[in-house]
Design a protein around this motif. Structure first.
Motif, short mmCIF file in Angstrom:
data_model
loop_
_atom_site.label_atom_id
_atom_site.label_comp_id
_atom_site.label_asym_id
_atom_site.label_seq_id
_atom_site.Cartn_x
_atom_site.Cartn_y
_atom_site.Cartn_z
N PHE A 1 0.85 -1.19 0.00
CA PHE A 1 0.00 0.00 0.00
C PHE A 1 0.88 1.24 0.00
O PHE A 1 2.11 1.16 0.09
CB PHE A 1 -0.97 0.00 1.19
N ALA A 2 0.24 2.42 -0.11
CA ALA A 2 1.00 3.66 -0.24
C ALA A 2 0.85 4.60 0.95
O ALA A 2 1.78 5.30 1.30
CB ALA A 2 0.60 4.39 -1.53
N ALA A 3 -0.32 4.68 1.58
CA ALA A 3 -0.54 5.55 2.74
C ALA A 3 -0.13 6.99 2.46
O ALA A 3 0.72 7.57 3.15
CB ALA A 3 0.19 5.01 3.97
N LEU A 4 -0.76 7.59 1.47
CA LEU A 4 -0.41 8.94 1.06
C LEU A 4 -1.35 9.96 1.68
O LEU A 4 -2.51 9.67 1.96
CB LEU A 4 -0.46 9.07 -0.46
N LYS A 5 -0.85 11.16 1.86
CA LYS A 5 -1.70 12.28 2.24
C LYS A 5 -1.22 13.51 1.49
O LYS A 5 -0.07 13.59 1.05
CB LYS A 5 -1.66 12.52 3.75
N THR A 6 -2.11 14.47 1.34
CA THR A 6 -1.80 15.72 0.64
C THR A 6 -1.57 16.83 1.66
O THR A 6 -2.38 17.00 2.58
CB THR A 6 -2.94 16.12 -0.31
N VAL A 7 -0.46 17.53 1.50
CA VAL A 7 -0.15 18.65 2.40
C VAL A 7 0.09 19.89 1.56
O VAL A 7 0.42 19.83 0.38
CB VAL A 7 1.08 18.34 3.27
N ALA A 8 -0.08 21.03 2.20
CA ALA A 8 0.10 22.30 1.50
C ALA A 8 1.57 22.58 1.23
O ALA A 8 2.44 22.24 2.04
CB ALA A 8 -0.51 23.43 2.32
N SER A 9 1.85 23.18 0.11
CA SER A 9 3.20 23.62 -0.22
C SER A 9 3.65 24.70 0.76
O SER A 9 2.85 25.44 1.32
CB SER A 9 3.21 24.19 -1.64
N GLY A 10 4.97 24.76 0.95
CA GLY A 10 5.53 25.82 1.78
C GLY A 10 5.74 27.13 1.05
O GLY A 10 6.21 28.11 1.63
N MET A 11 5.37 27.17 -0.23
CA MET A 11 5.53 28.39 -1.01
C MET A 11 4.62 29.50 -0.48
O MET A 11 3.41 29.31 -0.34
CB MET A 11 5.22 28.12 -2.48
N GLU B 1 0.39 21.84 -3.75
CA GLU B 1 0.10 20.69 -2.92
C GLU B 1 1.19 19.65 -3.09
O GLU B 1 1.73 19.48 -4.19
CB GLU B 1 -1.25 20.06 -3.30
N LEU B 2 1.52 18.96 -2.03
CA LEU B 2 2.50 17.88 -2.08
C LEU B 2 1.84 16.59 -1.61
O LEU B 2 1.05 16.61 -0.65
CB LEU B 2 3.69 18.19 -1.18
N THR B 3 2.15 15.50 -2.28
CA THR B 3 1.67 14.19 -1.87
C THR B 3 2.81 13.47 -1.16
O THR B 3 3.87 13.25 -1.75
CB THR B 3 1.19 13.36 -3.07
#
Length: 249
Positions: A201-211, A230-232
């Protein structure tokens, strides 16, 4: 119950370090998971191998889309595999199909031969074949060590009957590694329902960019403009929880 081996699918070196730190038994190292995983850069592979305390398998996939490759694409896949034999990589992950939805045995045999002594996994190209049983026998003839599959459905729960049938058909001849939207809530049911000894499995989440500066007028590569910021990433907590559920008797 045999405690299952857990493989984490990750993107890049940060994903690798997160998954390894959260308890993965093995890693499938990729780039561009938004396209289902592409071959990562050589520098990324070297960084992962240098940091590795667990086996590293590398996907060999030159582009997104289907698994029907041109001759030049196939040659780059073979050359990537040959290059990795001296890089400390434990295994490669491959898949080639014919236009009618069968395993391309000629090409798969050539890639397996190029890969040895590394381990060889057939990825979810298997799930795009016209006949799962026939495809499994073809992979066995090609000398492939394992096949990654969601049971030819979007999720492992939907494909559970095909996963179970494939496991029974495989016996000790090839490993069936189950995947497909696995998480802490469903992984045990899939493990037990199909009798799986390896899970992925991958267990991914999306987080906001630091830009802080964001240009609202440009979206790179045809993506939605918001996607630029957005970063995965691999979710360590989700990895730990899912592994714990998978290994719970």
């Amino acid at each position: 119950m045999t405690v299952p081996l857990i493989e984490l699918c990750v993107e890049g070196i940060d994903g690798f370090l997160a998954a390894q730190g959260a308890g993965a038994d093995r890693i499938e190292l990729c780039a561009s998971l938004v396209e289902g995983g592409l071959t990562p850069s050589l520098a990324t592979i070297r960084a992962a191998v240098k940091a590795a305390r667990i086996p590293v398998h590398v996907i060999i996939r030159p582009r997104g889309g289907d698994f029907l490759y041109s001759q030049t694409e196939f040659e780059t896949m073979r050359d990537d595999i040959l290059a990795l034999r001296s890089e400390g990589v434990t295994g490669v992950v491959i898949g080639c199909l014919t236009p009618d939805g069968r395993i391309d045995e000629e090409r798969m045999k050539a890639l397996v031969e190029a890969a040895r002594p590394m381990s060889v996994t057939c990825h979810r190209a298997f799930d795009m074949t016209a006949d799962a049983g026939e495809a499994l026998e073809a992979l066995i003839r090609c000398g492939v060590d394992r096949v990654l599959t969601s049971g030819q459905r979007d999720t492992a729960l939907e494909g559970l009957e095909i996963l179970k049938k494939a496991t029974e058909q495989a016996g000790d001849r090839i490993v069936i590694m189950g995947c497909g939207a696995l998480d802490a809530d469903n992984i045990k049911a899939v493990r037990d329902g199909a009798g799986l000894k390896e899970l992925h499995f991958a267990a991914l989440k999306t987080v906001a960019s630091g830009m802080r500066f964001r240009n609202p007028h440009v979206g790179m590569g045809g993506t939605e403009k918001d996607r630029e910021y957005e970063l995965t990433v691999t979710d360590r907590d989700a990895v730990r929880a899912t592994i714990a559920a998978a290994k719970n008797a």
